[in-house]
Enzyme design. Sequence first.
Site, PDB file in Angstrom:
ATOM      1  N   GLY A  41      90.888  23.286  11.762  1.00 57.26           N
ATOM      2  CA  GLY A  41      90.424  24.695  12.224  1.00 57.26           C
ATOM      3  C   GLY A  41      91.552  25.176  12.558  1.00 57.26           C
ATOM      4  O   GLY A  41      92.434  25.024  12.830  1.00 57.26           O
ATOM      5  N   ARG A 331      74.045  38.857  27.981  1.00 59.15           N
ATOM      6  CA  ARG A 331      73.832  39.091  26.826  1.00 59.15           C
ATOM      7  C   ARG A 331      72.066  38.621  26.876  1.00 59.15           C
ATOM      8  O   ARG A 331      71.747  39.066  26.421  1.00 59.15           O
ATOM      9  CB  ARG A 331      74.864  38.282  26.101  1.00 59.15           C
ATOM     10  N   HIS A 401      74.925  34.187  17.698  1.00 56.63           N
ATOM     11  CA  HIS A 401      76.223  34.743  17.694  1.00 56.63           C
ATOM     12  C   HIS A 401      77.184  33.915  17.837  1.00 56.63           C
ATOM     13  O   HIS A 401      77.635  33.517  17.586  1.00 56.63           O
ATOM     14  CB  HIS A 401      75.760  36.232  18.240  1.00 56.63           C
ATOM     15  N   ARG A 435      77.355  32.581  27.671  1.00 56.38           N
ATOM     16  CA  ARG A 435      78.562  33.309  27.869  1.00 56.38           C
ATOM     17  C   ARG A 435      78.906  34.300  27.686  1.00 56.38           C
ATOM     18  O   ARG A 435      78.127  35.587  27.823  1.00 56.38           O
ATOM     19  CB  ARG A 435      79.440  32.714  26.207  1.00 56.38           C
TER      20      ARG A 435
END
Lengths: 636, 259
Positions: A41, A331, A401, A435
């Site tokens: 990655g 969120r 998300h 988060r």
Amino acid sequence: MVKLESKVPEGNLAEKWTNHKFNMKLINPANKRKYDIIVIGTGLAGASAAATFGELGYKVKVFTYHDSPRRAHSIAAQGGINAAKNYQNDGDSVYRLFYDTIKGGDYRSREANTYRLAEVSNNIIDQCVAQGVPFAREYGGTLANRSFGGAQVSRTFYARGETGQQLLLGAYGSLNRQIKNGNVKIYPRREMLDLVIVDGRAQGIIVRNLITGELEKYSAQAVVLGTGGYSNVFYLSTNAMNSNATAAWRAHKRGALFANPCYTQIHPTCLPVHGELQSKLVLMSESLRNDGRIWVPKKKGDTRNPNDIPEDERDYYLERKYPAFGNLVPRDVASRNAKYVCDEGRGVGGGRAVYLDFSEAFERIGKEGVKDKYGNLFDMYQNITGVDPYKEPMQIYPAPHYTMGGLWVDYNLMSNIPGLFVIGEANFSDHGANRLGASALMQGLADGYFVIPYTIGNYFGTEKPEKVDTDRPEFKAAEDNVKDGINKLLSINGSQTVDSLHKKLGQILIDKVGMSRSEKGLNEAIKQIRELRDEFWNDVKVVGTGKELNQTLERAGRVADFLELGELMAVDALNRNESCGAHFREEYQTEEGEALRNDEDYSYVAAWEYIKPGEWELNKENLEFEFVKLATRSYK
Amino acid sequence: MANNHLHLTLKIWRQESPEAKGYFEEFKEEVSPDASILEMLDDLNNRLEAEGKRPVAFESDCREGICGTCGIVINGHPHGSLPKTATCQLHMRNFNDGETIYLEPFRAAAFPIIKDLIVDRSKFDNIQQAGGYVSFNTGSAPDANSIPISKDIADLALDAAECIGCGACVAACKNSSAMLFVSAKVSQFAVLPQGQPERYERVHEMVMAMDESGFGSCTNTYACEAECPKGISVSNIARMNREFLKAEIKIPKLEVKLR
């Protein structure tokens, strides 16, 4: 049962990382070049780790399925990156950033990890500025900040709506420098399909060359996964088309524990679904909530043009329910409330959307002022929807998300398999059950630039892993395993396409393992996913061969893994009989409909051990809070 | 909804491998105006796969116009004719019912075709590896606010740094020049204080790598700027030319001094 040792160092919270850095073994510069590291990655975590390993003198092999490291999905992060610089003199500090993060995560993260994240946040900004990352500036020449959800200070650094791009290009530059000087070798267009374990240690990988279809074997003394999250399990998410869980999942099937898979974040400010062909959901940066006000009509089924709805017939529901944080609640709170008003029948557009209105900001800072801050986001909105957001409020709706869950790691970011490290979104460690905005970029770069370069040296210094040859039987066995999997996918020749099956999985998960979950729904989801998995393995159609560039085959392998991971998400959500952060169980809520945590029974990390398809064993790491007092999260 | 669907004829470039001979294959497609052009291709591929036929190979990732993975020549324009829009952001409402749309890969000698609409842009990485960075080891940075940078300069640097590395500039240029791409990175660091120590060496190394990669020269037609999905300005090319000239004058002097 796996014994989980968090390896959190002794001492005061603020001294743990400093002490640990001193106590860790060092590798002298001449010996570093004797160690090979594989990094999978090239997002913020992978690229920053690989570049820093190269700077230190290690020999690094980096793999990405993209054509170039710069394509990794970190590039799409819009809003910003947090740091405790306190440049705005508004009362910020390392402790406050730590506290906001652990509170935002609803007290389900490891205290020492979260503190370290806040502690190194300032170094990240220094590092990125030194690399020439063009952050936004004030007229006086100092760095600009904005505020973000879940915080009452302005600590977010940004570069227009393209912060992820600029940070990734900074890390990509550092990586390129190490490629040029020969310490890093880059292997693009390779997908990791298995982890090779020799004598209990992670010592290599099997990758598929996506151009030729050949399987290739690589060995190293440590393997680092920076392979991102698994939001694409939902089919429709804000993740890039190719984002997937395969590398992490294949490591899981080799023994790495998967922690807290049910902690998945649904982002509140995305564009609503337009129709059948929708391939992904587009995020509008959460920073828009700084100046935009969220509302729906008070009346159900009000189909008037938003500009014709008078002030007193609008319900600014976040400002009404959470006066202290208003539109800047975390969120999970913002997303859930959008779902509620739409469930009540007050959604706009097609019924699954709410307004994000800038008319107050237009009056306060002018259209030019808004354009300066969010111009590219406004352009993007108009381009995609065909509606001019300077004239009419935006319509938004939550979308999957980010995934807080991931492979279990200790304080050194090492999984339970010695030599297998996991960084960035791919691990579970720092964000708990939710988060905060602008913290993903922070974590990716913290892990890559400032944590793993130290801890991997300690692993080499204490464990002294040997170099192994790829001729060993363990490599052959892993390669055969991959080959069998590919042949099986190609041989089914059923009647359903990979995408159609993935869509079905996504529908089950968003309905039953999404923003709101119940025991009944989760049991149904587990049953349906198992049936769908059987359907996949009996009826999927994968055209083409394994010996060529075959994008259908690539997707098929990823969806096969999602079909197992999706079940584990439901299993984990069912096990967790509480609501915390993004995990909301309908049975566990307060009278006001807020999440009801159960610290007595669930203050632990659920780390799942793979037994066989559809069967896992639960391992618990108890979360100990030495310094923070657990409290009910309140944003009122 | 079906009544406002567009009925289109697609002529798509098919090419099995780098060596194979390519050709246009025709498809009929009915699509919602709200879908993007890549979602239309997803739909086409899903149908082809269901029929057991080889789907059209094309690349895309973020579908938000920022990763630079996608890139198709649409009716003769890289990323289509809508200004400042990447292929993935091009929606079908920009086309008319009954239209014929030609889809081709980016064409340049330095971007060999891999399959159908996929090309190899690894030369771009080679150029960046030659010098597209500030040489700065992790851990030694001074406080971020210790170097004030005026807002104008920071904005100018970011205007250039927004390049997504998609290669449309090369595909748009009749000479297949990569000057816009290279000059964007050179400019970002030429205007920022952090870029000064390696300012001349960087432009020298990157231009050399560009020339070695087989890209053509710039003849100031500005096609690159017109087709760039991020609107990167050709003034960056002018800046790079000045930087390069200065570098070629200064580097020999520096080398003499060092000797």
